[in-house]
Scaffold this motif. Structure first.
Motif, PDB file in Angstrom:
ATOM      1  N   GLY B 134       1.413  -1.116  -1.233  1.00  0.00           N
ATOM      2  CA  GLY B 134       2.625  -1.541  -0.526  1.00  0.00           C
ATOM      3  C   GLY B 134       3.583  -2.214  -1.494  1.00  0.00           C
ATOM      4  O   GLY B 134       4.782  -1.935  -1.491  1.00  0.00           O
ATOM      5  N   ALA B 135       3.025  -3.053  -2.375  1.00  0.00           N
ATOM      6  CA  ALA B 135       3.846  -3.756  -3.365  1.00  0.00           C
ATOM      7  C   ALA B 135       4.520  -2.759  -4.286  1.00  0.00           C
ATOM      8  O   ALA B 135       5.714  -2.848  -4.568  1.00  0.00           O
ATOM      9  CB  ALA B 135       2.973  -4.727  -4.166  1.00  0.00           C
ATOM     10  N   GLU B 136       3.739  -1.753  -4.711  1.00  0.00           N
ATOM     11  CA  GLU B 136       4.287  -0.734  -5.614  1.00  0.00           C
ATOM     12  C   GLU B 136       5.383   0.065  -4.945  1.00  0.00           C
ATOM     13  O   GLU B 136       6.422   0.328  -5.524  1.00  0.00           O
ATOM     14  CB  GLU B 136       3.167   0.224  -6.030  1.00  0.00           C
ATOM     15  N   THR B 137       5.106   0.460  -3.701  1.00  0.00           N
ATOM     16  CA  THR B 137       6.078   1.235  -2.955  1.00  0.00           C
ATOM     17  C   THR B 137       7.392   0.490  -2.879  1.00  0.00           C
ATOM     18  O   THR B 137       8.459   1.042  -3.121  1.00  0.00           O
ATOM     19  CB  THR B 137       5.564   1.512  -1.532  1.00  0.00           C
ATOM     20  N   ALA B 138       7.280  -0.803  -2.584  1.00  0.00           N
ATOM     21  CA  ALA B 138       8.481  -1.616  -2.468  1.00  0.00           C
ATOM     22  C   ALA B 138       9.219  -1.638  -3.798  1.00  0.00           C
ATOM     23  O   ALA B 138      10.444  -1.532  -3.847  1.00  0.00           O
ATOM     24  CB  ALA B 138       8.100  -3.033  -2.042  1.00  0.00           C
ATOM     25  N   SER B 158       5.152   8.911  -4.695  1.00  0.00           N
ATOM     26  CA  SER B 158       5.492   8.568  -6.079  1.00  0.00           C
ATOM     27  C   SER B 158       4.633   7.405  -6.574  1.00  0.00           C
ATOM     28  O   SER B 158       4.368   7.289  -7.766  1.00  0.00           O
ATOM     29  CB  SER B 158       6.980   8.231  -6.198  1.00  0.00           C
ATOM     30  N   ALA B 159       4.148   6.588  -5.627  1.00  0.00           N
ATOM     31  CA  ALA B 159       3.278   5.480  -6.016  1.00  0.00           C
ATOM     32  C   ALA B 159       1.980   5.993  -6.619  1.00  0.00           C
ATOM     33  O   ALA B 159       1.310   5.310  -7.383  1.00  0.00           O
ATOM     34  CB  ALA B 159       2.986   4.604  -4.803  1.00  0.00           C
ATOM     35  N   ARG B 160       1.612   7.238  -6.268  1.00  0.00           N
ATOM     36  CA  ARG B 160       0.362   7.788  -6.795  1.00  0.00           C
ATOM     37  C   ARG B 160       0.530   8.398  -8.193  1.00  0.00           C
ATOM     38  O   ARG B 160      -0.438   8.776  -8.826  1.00  0.00           O
ATOM     39  CB  ARG B 160      -0.146   8.897  -5.860  1.00  0.00           C
ATOM     40  N   LEU B 161       1.779   8.553  -8.611  1.00  0.00           N
ATOM     41  CA  LEU B 161       2.009   9.190  -9.916  1.00  0.00           C
ATOM     42  C   LEU B 161       1.483   8.285 -11.037  1.00  0.00           C
ATOM     43  O   LEU B 161       1.541   7.059 -10.930  1.00  0.00           O
ATOM     44  CB  LEU B 161       3.509   9.416 -10.122  1.00  0.00           C
ATOM     45  N   PRO B 162       0.965   8.885 -12.103  1.00  0.00           N
ATOM     46  CA  PRO B 162       0.528   8.047 -13.234  1.00  0.00           C
ATOM     47  C   PRO B 162       1.730   7.348 -13.864  1.00  0.00           C
ATOM     48  O   PRO B 162       2.792   7.957 -14.032  1.00  0.00           O
ATOM     49  CB  PRO B 162      -0.106   9.058 -14.187  1.00  0.00           C
ATOM     50  N   ARG B 163       1.578   6.067 -14.134  1.00  0.00           N
ATOM     51  CA  ARG B 163       2.711   5.316 -14.693  1.00  0.00           C
ATOM     52  C   ARG B 163       2.257   4.590 -15.961  1.00  0.00           C
ATOM     53  O   ARG B 163       1.214   3.949 -15.974  1.00  0.00           O
ATOM     54  CB  ARG B 163       3.207   4.285 -13.664  1.00  0.00           C
TER      55      ARG B 163
END
Lengths: 476, 168
Positions: B134-138, B158-163
């Motif tokens: 949730g934090a990442e999505t935000a 997009s939160a699941r994409l490797p970063r």
């Protein structure tokens, strides 16, 4: 009797019969036509031959007269006769089967004749035939046809010829006898054949029809064996019936297995719940014993759950055999009132009123009171469950024809198709916490009393009818 | 004694329910009890629970109906269903509706204890993961326009994409 349809077997047979008769009739007409034509041809031939022979006789006579008229006319008649005989014999030699000669009018005598002499009728014709050209006449003599031709050769003499067609007009002649006999035999054979085929088919079809009808009513029936095609058809039908009987037996067996499966699943569920309670209680007791903190509460819970298990088993056994403890004739209304009182609390929770219709005080039945009360409680609880909040559940008691009838009715959804079919099956239930035993056991109790339990459900109203005999009858 | 968690027992059989309550309380759980589906539903909506032990067959609302109610909830308790029918279609349906596991009656208390601990642990981990995501999505959504459902889905994906700049 109306006209049979064209597609019917009888109509088809009739059409075949008519066609056969028509064929035979047309054949007879054709044969007759051929015979007549043949006769006509023979007659024409004979006529032409006679006329030609007559013409030649006349020519030869005139030739002879032209060269030797004195010689001939001067001779005595007997000599003339001899001379002309030679002439006609020479002429008629080339005409097969034709006789002929001359007739002298003033002395009315036949002379110069070759072949058999003319008879009375022939003479009449010879005398009367037109003069001035060869003419021919035909007359019948017995079975024969006789063609006579004549022509003037001079003022006083007439040349004539005759041909006899033997047996042409013989109505009972051998040829005709054979033809007619053959026709009669073939007509008789044909009609007989049609009738016998008709009878055979009709008997066969009737046997198959009655057999199928019997089979429809009693599936154990088998068509009798018969020879021929119908026997084969009967055999096939019997084989089909056996296949169906086998299939039905399979389906019944599967149904029984499925019902058994439902019962077993229901029993498992009913027994596992108290077992669960016992197990968890004993688990708790074990832990508390280890800590020295056990009380007799846990043991009592376990004992009461064992009692419950036993009650379940008793209920299952009731399912199998009638068990009357105290059966005697008694009024039914008090049982209804007691049962209503016992479900009062459940009814109150949903704001439902139980309305017992007055009347039926005198209705008695020969029953075991606790069992019938149990049935009534089951019916009332079902009605309360199925009824929307604030509705009325109506109960009525009536007697008629030696029966006591109790009805329990409620508003609410009508029963679905599956529920209708399986309502009285053991362990069939539509309620999440139902066991599916209430109605099946209730019906069993009613039947043990020689009564019945049925229902009607339509237009949002469902009513159960409990029928109990006034007098004791053997349980069915 | 430490607090292990808050648990609901929804069971219409009084003896079983009370024994289970005593057992779990002695284990250190805080226990709520419900004797039918409606009561269970009320407790589920009012209390924050770690886990629920739910009987499939209950008057009022059955276990499956309760699971359906819980589905749209943001942070549902882990549910263990109890059934007397063995491996029945209802148990399978319960699993499909998001139950953690199913237990057959008569219950094995040891098994129940272990499954309950696991269920609570599993839920705790799921919640942590959800919070993190949730934090990442935000964070991603901050830099992008669009608040519609399709865009929301995109942010989540997009939160699941490797970063490269992940903290671990």
């Amino acid at each position: 009797m109306g006209l049979p349809r064209l597609s019917s077997f009888r109509a088809q047979i009739v059409i075949i019969a008519i066609a056969s008769v028509a064929t035979v009739g047309l054949a007879a007409v054709l044969v007759r036509d051929v015979i007549t034509r043949t006769e006509g041809r023979l007659l024409d031939e004979a006529r032409q031959q006679c006329i030609a022979a007559t013409r030649e006789l006349k020519m030869q006579y005139r030739e002879r007269a032209a060269y030797a008229d004195e010689a001939i006319l001067g001779l005595p008649l007997s000599a003339q006769d001899l001379s002309l005989k030679g002439l006609s014999g020479a002429v008629l030699r080339s005409y097969e089967g034709i006789a002929g000669g001359f007739w002298v009018a003033d002395v009315n005598r036949v002379i110069g004749q070759s072949g058999t002499p003319p008879g009375e009728r022939e003479m009449e014709l010879i005398r009367s035939l037109n003069r001035g050209g060869p003419t021919a006449r035909v007359f019948q003599f017995g079975a024969d046809l006789i063609v006579v031709a004549a022509d003037d050769v001079d003022r006083n003499a007439v040349a004539w010829t005759r041909k006899r067609l033997e047996g042409v007009r013989d109505p009972v002649g051998a040829r005709r006898r054979w033809l007619i006999g053959g026709l009669v035999v073939s007509v008789v054979l044909g009609m007989g054949g049609i009738v016998s085929i008709w009878l055979f088919l009709r008997r066969g079809i009737a046997a198959v029809q009655t057999g199928l009808r019997a089979l429809e009513q009693d599936f154990a029936f088998r068509l009798p064996a018969a020879p021929g095609d119908f026997g084969q058809i009967a055999g096939w039908i019997n084989r089909m019936a056996e296949n169906r009987a086998r299939l039905e037996a399979d389906v019944r067996r599967q149904d029984r297995l499925a019902a058994l499966g439902t019962v077993v699943a229901g029993v498992a569920h009913e027994i596992r719940n108290p077992l669960n309670s016992i197990k968890l209680t004993l688990e708790l007791l074990d832990r508390r014993l280890q800590r020295g903190a056990a009380s007799s509460d846990e043991v009592r819970v376990a004992i009461s759950e064992v009692d419950r298990l036993n009650r379940i088993v008793n209920r299952l056994l009731l399912f199998g055999k009638p068990a009357f403890e105290d059966r005697h004739p008694q009024p039914i209304l008090p049982l209804v009132e007691r049962a209503s009182k016992m479900v009062q609390e459940q009814a109150m929770k949903k704001g439902i009123a139980i309305d017992v219709t007055p009347g039926g005080e005198e209705c008695e039945a020969d029953v075991d009171a606790p069992q019938i009360e149990q049935v009534l409680i089951n019916l009332l609880l079902n009605a309360i469950d199925a009824s929307p909040d604030g509705e009325v559940v109506s109960v009525a008691v009536k007697c008629s024809n030696g029966d006591c009838r109790v009805t329990v009715g409620n508003r609410g959804l009508s029963l679905s198709g599956e529920a209708r079919a399986r309502l009285f099956d053991a362990y069939f239930t539509t309620k999440p916490s139902g066991t599916g035993l209430g109605l099946s056991v209730s019906r069993k109790i009613a039947m043990n009393h020689g009564g019945s339990l049925d229902f009607e459900s339509s237009d949002g109203y469902t009513e159960f009818l409990l029928r109990l005999p006034e007098r004791s009858v053997a349980p069915s | 004694m430490k607090r292990r968690g808050v648990v609901l027992i929804a069971e219409d059989e009084a003896a079983a329910r009370e024994s289970l309550r005593a057992l779990l309380e002695e284990e250190g759980y805080r226990v709520f009890c419900a004797s039918d589906g409606n009561e269970a539903s009320r407790i589920l909506s009012q209390q924050t629970l770690d886990a629920a032990l739910v009987d499939i067959r209950m008057p009022g609302k059955d276990g499956l109906a309760l699971l359906r109610e819980l589905k749209p909830c943001a942070d549902p308790p882990a549910v263990l269903v109890m059934t007397a029918f063995g491996t029945s279609s209802a148990a399978i349906e319960a699993m499909a509706l998001g139950a953690f596991d199913y237990l057959t009656k008569p219950l094995d208390y040891e098994e129940l204890r272990i499954q309950l601990e696991r269920a609570i642990e599993d839920r705790r981990r799921t919640r942590q993961l959800a919070e993190y995501r949730g934090a990442e999505t935000a964070e991603i959504a901050d830099g992008m326009a669009g608040q519609g459902p399709a865009m929301q889905r995109l942010y989540k994906l997009s939160a699941r994409l490797p970063r490269p700049n992940l903290p671990f």
